[in-house]
Design a protein around this motif. Structure first.
Motif, mmCIF file in Angstrom:
data_model
loop_
_atom_site.group_PDB
_atom_site.id
_atom_site.type_symbol
_atom_site.label_atom_id
_atom_site.label_comp_id
_atom_site.label_asym_id
_atom_site.label_seq_id
_atom_site.Cartn_x
_atom_site.Cartn_y
_atom_site.Cartn_z
ATOM 1 N N SER A 55 -18.426 59.271 -35.462
ATOM 2 C CA SER A 55 -19.817 58.955 -35.794
ATOM 3 C C SER A 55 -20.823 59.803 -35.030
ATOM 4 O O SER A 55 -21.930 60.039 -35.525
ATOM 5 C CB SER A 55 -20.094 57.472 -35.524
ATOM 6 N N THR A 56 -20.472 60.286 -33.844
ATOM 7 C CA THR A 56 -21.455 61.027 -33.027
ATOM 8 C C THR A 56 -21.104 62.496 -32.854
ATOM 9 O O THR A 56 -21.847 63.246 -32.216
ATOM 10 C CB THR A 56 -21.581 60.384 -31.635
ATOM 11 N N GLY A 57 -19.967 62.950 -33.354
ATOM 12 C CA GLY A 57 -19.623 64.361 -33.279
ATOM 13 C C GLY A 57 -18.901 64.733 -31.985
ATOM 14 O O GLY A 57 -18.148 63.951 -31.424
ATOM 15 N N VAL A 58 -19.187 65.958 -31.532
ATOM 16 C CA VAL A 58 -18.501 66.504 -30.356
ATOM 17 C C VAL A 58 -19.523 66.729 -29.243
ATOM 18 O O VAL A 58 -20.513 67.444 -29.432
ATOM 19 C CB VAL A 58 -17.796 67.836 -30.689
ATOM 20 N N LYS A 59 -19.265 66.090 -28.103
ATOM 21 C CA LYS A 59 -20.165 66.225 -26.954
ATOM 22 C C LYS A 59 -19.366 66.675 -25.738
ATOM 23 O O LYS A 59 -18.255 66.209 -25.497
ATOM 24 C CB LYS A 59 -20.856 64.897 -26.655
ATOM 25 N N VAL A 60 -19.943 67.576 -24.957
ATOM 26 C CA VAL A 60 -19.314 68.083 -23.729
ATOM 27 C C VAL A 60 -20.224 67.760 -22.549
ATOM 28 O O VAL A 60 -21.450 67.924 -22.635
ATOM 29 C CB VAL A 60 -19.077 69.608 -23.810
ATOM 30 N N THR A 61 -19.606 67.301 -21.461
ATOM 31 C CA THR A 61 -20.340 67.065 -20.215
ATOM 32 C C THR A 61 -19.673 67.871 -19.105
ATOM 33 O O THR A 61 -18.491 67.692 -18.809
ATOM 34 C CB THR A 61 -20.351 65.585 -19.834
ATOM 35 N N ILE A 62 -20.437 68.780 -18.497
ATOM 36 C CA ILE A 62 -19.941 69.593 -17.388
ATOM 37 C C ILE A 62 -20.413 68.954 -16.081
ATOM 38 O O ILE A 62 -21.608 68.707 -15.906
ATOM 39 C CB ILE A 62 -20.445 71.042 -17.491
ATOM 40 N N SER A 63 -19.477 68.698 -15.165
ATOM 41 C CA SER A 63 -19.821 68.050 -13.894
ATOM 42 C C SER A 63 -19.310 68.902 -12.743
ATOM 43 O O SER A 63 -18.160 69.359 -12.763
ATOM 44 C CB SER A 63 -19.214 66.655 -13.802
ATOM 45 N N LEU A 64 -20.173 69.091 -11.763
ATOM 46 C CA LEU A 64 -19.783 69.781 -10.534
ATOM 47 C C LEU A 64 -19.936 68.802 -9.381
ATOM 48 O O LEU A 64 -21.033 68.300 -9.123
ATOM 49 C CB LEU A 64 -20.658 71.021 -10.300
ATOM 50 N N THR A 65 -18.825 68.517 -8.696
ATOM 51 C CA THR A 65 -18.828 67.570 -7.586
ATOM 52 C C THR A 65 -18.456 68.300 -6.313
ATOM 53 O O THR A 65 -17.406 68.941 -6.237
ATOM 54 C CB THR A 65 -17.822 66.428 -7.822
ATOM 55 N N ARG A 66 -19.325 68.205 -5.326
ATOM 56 C CA ARG A 66 -19.055 68.791 -4.010
ATOM 57 C C ARG A 66 -19.432 67.767 -2.952
ATOM 58 O O ARG A 66 -20.584 67.349 -2.878
ATOM 59 C CB ARG A 66 -19.829 70.081 -3.807
ATOM 60 N N LEU A 67 -18.427 67.369 -2.166
ATOM 61 C CA LEU A 67 -18.606 66.293 -1.182
ATOM 62 C C LEU A 67 -19.122 65.059 -1.914
ATOM 63 O O LEU A 67 -18.508 64.560 -2.825
ATOM 64 C CB LEU A 67 -19.519 66.759 -0.054
ATOM 65 N N GLU A 68 -20.285 64.529 -1.538
ATOM 66 C CA GLU A 68 -20.822 63.318 -2.156
ATOM 67 C C GLU A 68 -21.846 63.627 -3.242
ATOM 68 O O GLU A 68 -22.470 62.714 -3.784
ATOM 69 C CB GLU A 68 -21.467 62.425 -1.089
ATOM 70 N N HIS A 69 -22.035 64.894 -3.572
ATOM 71 C CA HIS A 69 -23.062 65.281 -4.541
ATOM 72 C C HIS A 69 -22.414 65.588 -5.894
ATOM 73 O O HIS A 69 -21.336 66.184 -5.961
ATOM 74 C CB HIS A 69 -23.838 66.499 -4.045
ATOM 75 N N ASN A 70 -23.102 65.207 -6.959
ATOM 76 C CA ASN A 70 -22.584 65.399 -8.307
ATOM 77 C C ASN A 70 -23.709 65.858 -9.232
ATOM 78 O O ASN A 70 -24.794 65.276 -9.252
ATOM 79 C CB ASN A 70 -21.963 64.102 -8.841
ATOM 80 N N ILE A 71 -23.448 66.932 -9.972
ATOM 81 C CA ILE A 71 -24.404 67.462 -10.955
ATOM 82 C C ILE A 71 -23.745 67.418 -12.320
ATOM 83 O O ILE A 71 -22.615 67.904 -12.482
ATOM 84 C CB ILE A 71 -24.819 68.903 -10.607
ATOM 85 N N GLN A 72 -24.434 66.837 -13.328
ATOM 86 C CA GLN A 72 -23.892 66.716 -14.678
ATOM 87 C C GLN A 72 -24.812 67.406 -15.683
ATOM 88 O O GLN A 72 -26.037 67.326 -15.577
ATOM 89 C CB GLN A 72 -23.727 65.252 -15.073
ATOM 90 N N LEU A 73 -24.176 68.104 -16.634
ATOM 91 C CA LEU A 73 -24.919 68.775 -17.694
ATOM 92 C C LEU A 73 -24.309 68.382 -19.043
ATOM 93 O O LEU A 73 -23.273 68.905 -19.443
ATOM 94 C CB LEU A 73 -24.858 70.300 -17.509
ATOM 95 N N PRO A 74 -24.925 67.423 -19.787
ATOM 96 C CA PRO A 74 -24.398 67.030 -21.106
ATOM 97 C C PRO A 74 -24.847 68.015 -22.189
ATOM 98 O O PRO A 74 -25.998 68.463 -22.202
ATOM 99 C CB PRO A 74 -25.019 65.651 -21.327
ATOM 100 N N ILE A 75 -23.920 68.353 -23.074
ATOM 101 C CA ILE A 75 -24.211 69.295 -24.164
ATOM 102 C C ILE A 75 -23.653 68.717 -25.459
ATOM 103 O O ILE A 75 -22.455 68.411 -25.540
ATOM 104 C CB ILE A 75 -23.581 70.677 -23.899
ATOM 105 N N LEU A 76 -24.496 68.587 -26.475
ATOM 106 C CA LEU A 76 -24.056 68.147 -27.790
ATOM 107 C C LEU A 76 -23.707 69.385 -28.604
ATOM 108 O O LEU A 76 -24.584 70.150 -29.001
ATOM 109 C CB LEU A 76 -25.146 67.340 -28.497
ATOM 110 N N LEU A 77 -22.408 69.600 -28.842
ATOM 111 C CA LEU A 77 -21.983 70.788 -29.580
ATOM 112 C C LEU A 77 -22.235 70.658 -31.070
ATOM 113 O O LEU A 77 -22.630 71.630 -31.726
ATOM 114 C CB LEU A 77 -20.491 71.051 -29.318
ATOM 115 N N THR A 78 -21.978 69.475 -31.604
ATOM 116 C CA THR A 78 -22.229 69.252 -33.032
ATOM 117 C C THR A 78 -22.409 67.752 -33.264
ATOM 118 O O THR A 78 -21.678 66.935 -32.689
ATOM 119 C CB THR A 78 -21.068 69.788 -33.893
ATOM 120 N N PRO A 79 -23.395 67.345 -34.094
ATOM 121 C CA PRO A 79 -23.620 65.918 -34.327
ATOM 122 C C PRO A 79 -22.617 65.298 -35.291
ATOM 123 O O PRO A 79 -22.583 64.080 -35.456
ATOM 124 C CB PRO A 79 -25.032 65.887 -34.909
#
Length: 282
Positions: free
Chosen positions: A59-83
């Protein structure tokens, strides 16, 4: 009723040599909500993980989430490739990152870790070389102090046909002599004096002479050294071959019979023993 399944490819333990850990989860809550969730985690170093999270949903297609975790810090980048669901996009999203992660691990990260380990070993060896001279001086001074009593012990033992240490070497013994029953090594040990000459002319010492040091440890015609730990801590010993497996070779005479034995660094030594006898009485 929702149904979910889950499996994981990878090591459950914290292991830097594990290139990629892959978690796959699938679930169905009606046909329209059928989904597949794939999470791939690559270990960059001891403190950093990179995660590629792919969610494929009817129903929602293909979604990618890139996460970078270093020590206690976390950065996430969600990307919708196709709906909408596109199988080729989903396949590329799942397979390409895994291939890149594996290539990065074996071509870059693993060799880098090996180089770092080797560099640390080289640094430790260099530190050991700088300390080797001091250790040798301390061992030689100990032997010098022990020499008078050791020589008296040797003279008395010879007169009484007791236990006499004729020669002993400790360290990285050449000629590939293995630690085992000396009787089976009689021919190989004929190279002992050549080995001793090679050691004395080598650019870096690989073994040290501990003949008098062992003679001074004899009590009532017996010499016993317990197993466990390196023998370099014994009086008159030092570590001449840091980071290398060491052995102790002993040639001794008891009751007029020559004996020989080799033991590994962490093995016990007990002499005299009949099993060490070469059967030559003079």
């Amino acid at each position: 009723m929702p149904r979910d399944s889950h499996f994981r490819i990878g090591d459950e333990h914290d292991n830097q040599d594990e290139p990629v850990a892959i978690d796959v989860t699938s679930g169905i809550q009606g046909f329209a909500d059928a989904r597949v969730h794939v999470e791939m985690t690559a270990t960059i170093d001891s403190w950093t993980n990179l995660t590629w999270d792919v969610e494929v949903n009817l129903s929602t297609g293909v979604k990618v989430t890139i996460s970078l975790t270093r020590l206690e810090h976390n950065i996430q980048l969600p990307i919708l490739l196709t709906p909408i669901l596109e199988l080729d996009v989903a396949a590329y999203a799942m397979l390409l990152p895994a291939a890149v992660a594996l290539g990065l691990h074996y071509a870059v990260l693993k060799p880098r870790r090996r180089r770092a380990i080797q560099q640390r070993v080289d640094e430790l060896k260099e530190e050991q070389r700088s300390q080797l001279h001091i250790q040798r001086l301390h061992a030689e001074e100990t032997v010098r102090l022990l020499a008078p009593s050791a020589e008296r012990s040797r003279a008395a033992a010879r007169a009484a046909d007791g236990l006499v240490i004729e020669s002993a070497l400790y360290g990285d013994l050449p000629f590939g002599i293995a630690a085992q029953n000396s009787n089976s090594l009689h021919a190989a040990l004929d190279h002992f004096w050549n080995s001793r000459s090679a050691l004395s002319t080598a650019d870096e010492p690989r073994a040290c002479d501990v003949t008098l040091a062992l003679q001074s440890l004899i009590t009532n015609n017996q010499l016993v050294i317990a197993s466990g730990g390196g023998k370099y801590s014994l009086p008159g010993f030092y570590d001449p071959s840091f980071g290398v497996e060491k052995s102790l070779f002993v040639r001794y005479r008891f009751r007029g019979v020559q004996h020989e034995v080799i033991v590994k660094d962490d093995e016990a030594l007990a002499i005299p023993m009949k099993a060490h006898s070469l059967g030559s009485q003079t």
